[in-house]
Design a protein around this motif. Structure first.
Motif, PDB file in Angstrom:
ATOM      1  N   GLY A 514      25.207  32.435  46.336  1.00  0.00           N
ATOM      2  CA  GLY A 514      26.638  32.703  46.348  1.00  0.00           C
ATOM      3  C   GLY A 514      27.289  32.696  44.987  1.00  0.00           C
ATOM      4  N   GLU A 515      26.623  33.239  43.904  1.00  0.00           N
ATOM      5  CA  GLU A 515      27.269  33.268  42.592  1.00  0.00           C
ATOM      6  C   GLU A 515      28.555  34.090  42.621  1.00  0.00           C
ATOM      7  OE1 GLU A 515      24.201  34.080  43.178  1.00  0.00           O
ATOM      8  OE2 GLU A 515      22.847  32.776  42.039  1.00  0.00           O
ATOM      9  N   TRP A 516      28.541  35.155  43.404  1.00  0.00           N
ATOM     10  CA  TRP A 516      29.716  36.020  43.489  1.00  0.00           C
ATOM     11  C   TRP A 516      30.398  35.897  44.858  1.00  0.00           C
ATOM     12  CZ3 TRP A 516      31.143  38.150  39.037  1.00  0.00           C
ATOM     13  CH2 TRP A 516      30.176  38.278  38.037  1.00  0.00           C
ATOM     14  N   VAL A 517      30.221  34.753  45.474  1.00  0.00           N
ATOM     15  CA  VAL A 517      30.801  34.586  46.807  1.00  0.00           C
ATOM     16  C   VAL A 517      32.316  34.620  46.778  1.00  0.00           C
ATOM     17  CG1 VAL A 517      30.874  32.067  46.732  1.00  0.00           C
ATOM     18  CG2 VAL A 517      30.626  33.232  48.935  1.00  0.00           C
ATOM     19  N   PHE A 518      32.917  34.279  45.605  1.00  0.00           N
ATOM     20  CA  PHE A 518      34.378  34.269  45.542  1.00  0.00           C
ATOM     21  C   PHE A 518      34.955  35.684  45.652  1.00  0.00           C
ATOM     22  CE2 PHE A 518      32.906  34.844  41.224  1.00  0.00           C
ATOM     23  CZ  PHE A 518      33.740  35.816  40.706  1.00  0.00           C
ATOM     24  N   LEU A 519      34.124  36.710  45.460  1.00  0.00           N
ATOM     25  CA  LEU A 519      34.600  38.082  45.593  1.00  0.00           C
ATOM     26  C   LEU A 519      34.526  38.599  47.032  1.00  0.00           C
ATOM     27  CD1 LEU A 519      32.992  39.733  42.454  1.00  0.00           C
ATOM     28  CD2 LEU A 519      35.361  38.991  42.724  1.00  0.00           C
ATOM     29  N   LYS A 520      33.756  37.917  47.895  1.00  0.00           N
ATOM     30  CA  LYS A 520      33.487  38.433  49.234  1.00  0.00           C
ATOM     31  C   LYS A 520      34.677  38.388  50.194  1.00  0.00           C
ATOM     32  CE  LYS A 520      28.499  37.714  49.216  1.00  0.00           C
ATOM     33  NZ  LYS A 520      27.343  37.076  49.873  1.00  0.00           N
ATOM     34  N   PRO A 521      35.642  37.457  50.016  1.00  0.00           N
ATOM     35  CA  PRO A 521      36.755  37.464  50.984  1.00  0.00           C
ATOM     36  C   PRO A 521      37.528  38.777  51.023  1.00  0.00           C
ATOM     37  CG  PRO A 521      36.702  35.389  49.817  1.00  0.00           C
ATOM     38  CD  PRO A 521      35.706  36.270  49.142  1.00  0.00           C
ATOM     39  N   LEU A 522      37.568  39.512  49.883  1.00  0.00           N
ATOM     40  CA  LEU A 522      38.319  40.759  49.838  1.00  0.00           C
ATOM     41  C   LEU A 522      37.358  41.922  49.652  1.00  0.00           C
ATOM     42  CD1 LEU A 522      41.278  39.777  47.461  1.00  0.00           C
ATOM     43  CD2 LEU A 522      41.037  39.364  49.907  1.00  0.00           C
ATOM     44  N   THR A 523      37.688  43.024  50.278  1.00  0.00           N
ATOM     45  CA  THR A 523      36.886  44.227  50.091  1.00  0.00           C
ATOM     46  C   THR A 523      37.153  44.818  48.707  1.00  0.00           C
ATOM     47  OG1 THR A 523      38.613  45.612  51.055  1.00  0.00           O
ATOM     48  CG2 THR A 523      36.947  44.721  52.561  1.00  0.00           C
ATOM     49  N   LYS A 524      36.280  45.728  48.274  1.00  0.00           N
ATOM     50  CA  LYS A 524      36.455  46.369  46.972  1.00  0.00           C
ATOM     51  C   LYS A 524      37.790  47.100  46.892  1.00  0.00           C
ATOM     52  CE  LYS A 524      31.494  47.108  46.217  1.00  0.00           C
ATOM     53  NZ  LYS A 524      30.415  48.123  46.036  1.00  0.00           N
ATOM     54  N   GLU A 525      38.148  47.751  47.955  1.00  0.00           N
ATOM     55  CA  GLU A 525      39.403  48.496  47.960  1.00  0.00           C
ATOM     56  C   GLU A 525      40.592  47.568  47.763  1.00  0.00           C
ATOM     57  OE1 GLU A 525      37.069  48.654  50.185  1.00  0.00           O
ATOM     58  OE2 GLU A 525      36.281  50.695  50.105  1.00  0.00           O
ATOM     59  N   LEU A 526      40.533  46.388  48.406  1.00  0.00           N
ATOM     60  CA  LEU A 526      41.656  45.463  48.274  1.00  0.00           C
ATOM     61  C   LEU A 526      41.701  44.852  46.868  1.00  0.00           C
ATOM     62  CD1 LEU A 526      44.030  44.094  49.567  1.00  0.00           C
ATOM     63  CD2 LEU A 526      42.510  42.369  50.534  1.00  0.00           C
ATOM     64  N   TRP A 527      40.535  44.587  46.290  1.00  0.00           N
ATOM     65  CA  TRP A 527      40.524  44.095  44.899  1.00  0.00           C
ATOM     66  C   TRP A 527      41.149  45.132  43.961  1.00  0.00           C
ATOM     67  CZ3 TRP A 527      40.334  39.378  43.484  1.00  0.00           C
ATOM     68  CH2 TRP A 527      39.534  38.422  44.135  1.00  0.00           C
ATOM     69  N   LEU A 528      40.767  46.378  44.073  1.00  0.00           N
ATOM     70  CA  LEU A 528      41.313  47.434  43.224  1.00  0.00           C
ATOM     71  C   LEU A 528      42.812  47.612  43.444  1.00  0.00           C
ATOM     72  CD1 LEU A 528      38.472  50.100  43.529  1.00  0.00           C
ATOM     73  CD2 LEU A 528      38.961  48.610  41.579  1.00  0.00           C
ATOM     74  N   LEU A 529      43.233  47.553  44.698  1.00  0.00           N
ATOM     75  CA  LEU A 529      44.661  47.691  44.999  1.00  0.00           C
ATOM     76  C   LEU A 529      45.453  46.544  44.395  1.00  0.00           C
ATOM     77  CD1 LEU A 529      46.908  49.185  46.466  1.00  0.00           C
ATOM     78  CD2 LEU A 529      46.365  47.881  48.527  1.00  0.00           C
ATOM     79  N   MET A 610      34.004  31.399  54.961  1.00  0.00           N
ATOM     80  CA  MET A 610      32.692  31.872  54.541  1.00  0.00           C
ATOM     81  C   MET A 610      31.807  30.744  54.032  1.00  0.00           C
ATOM     82  SD  MET A 610      33.361  35.499  52.633  1.00  0.00           S
ATOM     83  CE  MET A 610      33.686  36.985  53.577  1.00  0.00           C
ATOM     84  N   LEU A 611      32.405  29.760  53.427  1.00  0.00           N
ATOM     85  CA  LEU A 611      31.620  28.669  52.867  1.00  0.00           C
ATOM     86  C   LEU A 611      31.267  27.600  53.885  1.00  0.00           C
ATOM     87  CD1 LEU A 611      33.467  28.200  49.452  1.00  0.00           C
ATOM     88  CD2 LEU A 611      31.281  29.349  49.872  1.00  0.00           C
ATOM     89  N   THR A 612      31.920  27.650  55.065  1.00  0.00           N
ATOM     90  CA  THR A 612      31.673  26.610  56.074  1.00  0.00           C
ATOM     91  C   THR A 612      31.180  27.205  57.380  1.00  0.00           C
ATOM     92  OG1 THR A 612      34.022  26.701  56.672  1.00  0.00           O
ATOM     93  CG2 THR A 612      33.347  25.010  55.069  1.00  0.00           C
ATOM     94  N   VAL A 613      32.092  27.841  58.128  1.00  0.00           N
ATOM     95  CA  VAL A 613      31.758  28.314  59.464  1.00  0.00           C
ATOM     96  C   VAL A 613      30.667  29.384  59.426  1.00  0.00           C
ATOM     97  CG1 VAL A 613      32.661  29.421  61.535  1.00  0.00           C
ATOM     98  CG2 VAL A 613      34.060  27.766  60.283  1.00  0.00           C
ATOM     99  N   GLN A 614      30.765  30.336  58.549  1.00  0.00           N
ATOM    100  CA  GLN A 614      29.832  31.449  58.518  1.00  0.00           C
ATOM    101  C   GLN A 614      28.766  31.273  57.445  1.00  0.00           C
ATOM    102  OE1 GLN A 614      31.633  35.258  58.536  1.00  0.00           O
ATOM    103  NE2 GLN A 614      33.248  34.691  59.931  1.00  0.00           N
ATOM    104  N   GLU A 615      28.342  30.068  57.278  1.00  0.00           N
ATOM    105  CA  GLU A 615      27.343  29.835  56.249  1.00  0.00           C
ATOM    106  C   GLU A 615      25.953  30.268  56.688  1.00  0.00           C
ATOM    107  OE1 GLU A 615      26.599  25.167  57.462  1.00  0.00           O
ATOM    108  OE2 GLU A 615      27.908  25.702  55.806  1.00  0.00           O
ATOM    109  N   LEU A 616      25.740  30.421  58.031  1.00  0.00           N
ATOM    110  CA  LEU A 616      24.429  30.826  58.542  1.00  0.00           C
ATOM    111  C   LEU A 616      24.479  32.277  58.977  1.00  0.00           C
ATOM    112  CD1 LEU A 616      23.570  27.693  60.698  1.00  0.00           C
ATOM    113  CD2 LEU A 616      22.827  28.191  58.378  1.00  0.00           C
ATOM    114  N   ARG A 617      23.527  33.071  58.493  1.00  0.00           N
ATOM    115  CA  ARG A 617      23.468  34.484  58.797  1.00  0.00           C
ATOM    116  C   ARG A 617      22.099  34.827  59.374  1.00  0.00           C
ATOM    117  NH1 ARG A 617      28.409  36.361  59.265  1.00  0.00           N
ATOM    118  NH2 ARG A 617      29.696  35.806  57.469  1.00  0.00           N
TER     119      ARG A 617
END
Length: 860
Positions: A514-529, A610-617
């Motif tokens: 999860g080095e880049w996990v902080f980027l996962k809450p938002l989609t690429k489109e939302l980051w750019l917007l 993402m860091l708690t509830v959905q930690e297992l995939r």
């Protein structure tokens, strides 16, 4: 009697009917000879008869050939309609009219099978096709037909009834006349077929002539239901009964007498209508002599009045003793039948059947009176018989139970060490026991393990089901899935387990990468917007501050850029260096901070999830990934899932079998590379057992495939046990019983099934915040337009003041003396002061080109 009363009240009629009576001796030949004699020798205009359905066919054909109407009040067999003779008039109801009432009785008591017992002649066989059709409309089956000859001995009748006792059906429909019916019920009483559990329904062939049954026979028939011809009470019927009583004393007037009375009346009315028609016969040429090879039929004459008389009969209509006499398609229509129950004191009316209302307790009653009154059934009981039973002296039901090594929570077969008697247990066994305990009747049975002599399974589930079809077992209980190919051989009760087939795969912990996990809450489109919005807000702040802050305009370009974008990004933390000089900047920042508040809170909540509830995939997102990766897939031994996987395109070499949850776990630990599996394909109930122990390590992926769940193999096709067992299963599943059994055997694993994983993680996209960003854009545009509007308004005001000042200076420009010069200077100073004051109010500078003339005036 009919003709006497008719002509007594119609003395002015021109015609009179003369009766020529011939005795048929109750034989077919006697009836045929009598009819031929009446036509040839007496040249009768019509024949009232024959006496029964067996005598009718030849006479009907004879009447058709001679064009003499045959009017029968007692030949009721519907098979006579197949002769298609227009000269046959049935002044009675045919037997097929009552089959709907019999079918309605069976439907009201939910009987699904019946056996017709009928006399083997035209009278008995004529009703069968209509009876079958009526029963099929209500899903009632006729699995056997019992035909009894009129000349059968008592021993032959007894043997036939004993044969019926060996069958499961206990509902019998009796269609015969009283002479044979008396013998039948006397023998049935003798051998125990009039006891509790049996259902007997007689047609009007017996019910209408109960007065001909002896007292001993009526006593033997207690509990029998009967369908009886119904005539409404009328003054015409009451008058005839009075006349009948005076003439014949205690002999009862039956419905055949009523139909005969009305038939004679209809004939007399029809003859009067055609009184002008020639009543003679068209004689053939050969009447005096004939050759040896000729018969009486060769020179049969035809009636000249026949066609007209037939037409008159078809149109006559009057109120008779049997009701409205009106022929429809050559016969009387029946609209009502009386349902009787034979008791010790005689017959008792328990209801009626109406063609437009079905079964009702009484005529002219409301809909709430539908059904029948309480009935006394054979065996002197008021409990409704179930309509079927196990054959006399049979073994208990043999219920097959599968022998399996794993998943014993469903079915487990063990042998007692001392007695070597097999014992069964498990969820499926307990559900079946509960169902049988709640049945409204006793169902004796024994569990028989489906195993070989050495204690191994005797085959898979398909083979066990097929053995039930072959009759080796009476049913099967266990974790048997309802499948289309199995239902072609046996009937299943309703399913009692959850349905569906799913893939189970291991899960992995995504926190390790999860080095880049902080980027996962938002989609690429939302980051750019969001980044574009920060730049846009910075540009808007630049514009607003440039016009409001003089110090801002004096800064270097690099300082301007850094200050503006620092201000824009600092709104994330509300840490501004100094307050804004522009009102428009402050208004825009308020709206922007509101948007940022929502965005940052949503980001924080999603990242936390993402860091708690959905930690297992799951290691595999979808079943299609399994095919592409070529991993091994597990299935339960002996299950139909093996064939289902092959149909889905999985290679047989990649399919691995397991017998228990423990073996399934071991295969998962080995992985495909070591001969294990990376996924398992099994039904939901089995997955519940596995997930009860390992739900934190495995997950269910989409999609879920269709399956009907577990069902009891309810015995051979058409077994009457099926609907009763299905109803009891519904009672169990809709109550608390099923939940209690599941908690007992499945260890409370219900929450694990809720861990089904979706294909993609939850992310916030630009669609969710479209309205907020649009609001910022709209507000910024409105503020920008408002700022330019205010600026333009102030500039116009300055221009007006300058214009006024110039006019005043020009008017004073011609004065040259000292006093006037001083006054002019004073005016110039006043104008200059006014302009400076206006400049201060508007916070805008006056252009240099406009200030120069004023300075020149001042120096002058």
């Amino acid at each position: 009697m009919s003709l006497s009363e008719f002509y007594k009240t119609n003395k002015d009629f021109k015609t009179r009917i003369v009766l020529h009576i011939r005795d048929s001796k109750q034989t077919v030949v006697g009836a045929a000879a009598s009819a031929l004699y009446l036509i040839k020798k007496k040249e009768v205009a019509a024949i009232l008869g024959p006496g029964n359905s067996m005598q009718a066919p030849f006479i009907i054909n004879l009447g058709n050939q001679s064009q003499v109407p045959i009017i029968s009040f007692s030949a009721t067999s519907p098979i006579l309609d197949s002769l298609r003779s227009p000269y046959f008039i049935r002044a009675a109801h045919d037997d097929s009219a009552q089959v709907q009432s019999i079918s309605a009785i069976l439907k009201s008591f939910r009987w699904r099978e019946a056996v017709p017992i009928y006399v083997e002649n035209e009278f008995g066989e004529g009703i069968l096709p209509y009876l079958v059709d009526a029963f099929q409309e209500n899903n009632v089956r006729i699995k056997y037909r019992s035909a009894i000859s009129l000349h059968s001995s008592n021993d032959q009748i007894e043997n036939e009834l004993l044969k019926l006792m060996t069958m499961p059906t206990r509902v019998f429909i009796v269609h015969m006349l009283p002479d044979l019916g008396s013998r039948l019920f006397t023998i049935a009483k003798k051998i125990g077929m009039m006891d509790k559990g049996y259902v007997w329904i007689v047609t009007n062939g017996i019910a209408d002539l109960m007065n001909l049954m002896g007292e001993s026979t009526v006593e033997a028939m207690q509990g029998v239901l009967g369908v009886k011809t119904y005539f409404s009470r009328s003054k015409e019927l009451a008058y005839l009964q009075t006349l009948w009583g005076k003439r014949f004393g205690g002999e009862e007037l039956n419905h055949f007498g009523c139909w005969a009375y009305d038939a004679a009346t209809a004939l007399a009315m029809s003859v009067e209508k055609i009184s002008e028609v020639n009543m003679t016969f068209n004689k053939t040429k050969k009447t005096m002599s004939r050759d040896d090879d000729e018969t009486d039929l060769d020179d049969l004459a035809t009636s000249l009045s026949g066609p007209k008389l037939l037409e008159a009969l078809s149109t006559v209509s009057f109120k008779g003793v049997s009701g409205r006499f009106k022929l429809k398609q050559g016969k009387l229509e029946a609209t009502t039948f009386e349902i009787i129950n034979i008791e010790e004191s005689g017959e008792r009316t328990v209801g009626f059947w109406k063609s437009d209302g079905g079964l009702v307790k009484r005529l002219n009653a409301s809909q709430s009176s539908s059904g029948l009154r309480p009935i006394i059934w054979p065996g002197d009981t008021i409990g409704v018989p179930k309509g079927w039973d196990h054959p006399i002296s049979p073994k208990k039901l043999r219920i097959a139970v599968p022998k399996k090594d794993g998943f014993n929570q469903f079915v487990k077969v063990t042998n007692d060490a001392n007695t070597n008697v097999p014992a069964t247990s498990g969820f499926c066994i307990e559900v079946f026991n509960t169902v049988i305990d709640q049945m409204p009747y006793d169902v004796p049975f024994d569990y028989v393990p489906f195993e070989t002599p050495d204690g191994k399974s005797d085959g898979n589930y398909d083979e066990m089901v097929y053995r039930v079809f072959l009759g080796e077992y009476d049913g099967a209980v266990g974790d048997i899935t309802i499948l289309a190919n199995r239902s072609a051989y046996v009937d299943f009760a309703l399913p009692y387990s959850e349905s569906g087939i799913v893939f189970v795969v291991p899960v992995k912990d995504e926190r390790e990468k999860g080095e880049w996990v902080f980027l996962k809450p938002l989609t690429k489109e939302l980051w750019l917007l969001t980044a574009f919005s920060f730049l846009y807000i910075g540009m808007m702040v630049w514009i607003f501050e440039y016009h409001a802050d003089e110090d801002f305009r004096t800064h270097k370009m690099s300082d301007k850029i850094s200050n503006v974008f620092y201000f824009s990004f600092s709104t994330l933390f509300f840490a501004h260096r100094k307050p804004s000089e522009s009102f428009f900047t402050r208004a825009l920042v308020v709206v922007w901070c509101f948007v940022l508040l929502i965005l940052t809170q949503s980001y924080t909540a999603t990242l936390t999830s993402m860091l708690t509830v959905q930690e297992l995939r799951p290691t595999v997102r979808h079943m299609d990934d399994l095919k592409k990766s070529g991993v091994n897939v597990g299935y339960q031994s002996g299950s139909f899932t093996f064939e289902r996987l092959k149909l889905m395109g999985y290679e047989e070499s990649r399919l691995k079998a397991y017998d228990s949850p423990q073996e399934m776990r071991e295969l998962f630990l080995n992985k495909s590379s070591d001969g294990g599996i990376d996924a398992a394909f099994d039904e939901v109930p089995y997955v519940k057992i596995f997930m009860a122990k390992y739900c934190s390590e495995y997950s269910i992926i989409e999609p879920t495939f269709k399956a009907d769940g577990f069902g009891f193999v309810s015995f051979p096709l058409g077994s009457p046990l099926v609907p009763d067992i299905s109803r009891q299963i519904l009672n169990i599943t809709e109550g608390e019983t099923m939940k209690r059994l599941e908690d007992k055997w499945f260890y409370g694993d219900r929450h694990c099934l809720d861990s089904t994983t979706t294909d993609t993680p939850i992310q916030l996209d630009h669609h969710s915040f479209r309205a907020l960003f649009l609001m910022v854009f709209v507000v910024s545009v409105i503020l920008l337009l408002l700022m330019w509007g205010i600026k333009r308004y102030k500039e116009r005001r300055v221009e007006e003041i300058e214009l006024v000042a110039r006019d005043e200076v020009n008017e004073e420009g011609n004065v040259v003396d000292g006093d006037e010069a001083d006054d002019n200077e004073h005016h110039v100073v006043d104008v200059d002061t006014a302009l400076l004051r206006h400049k201060k109010l508007t916070s805008t500078s006056i252009p240099t080109r406009r200030a120069t003339p004023l300075l020149r005036l001042k120096s002058a």
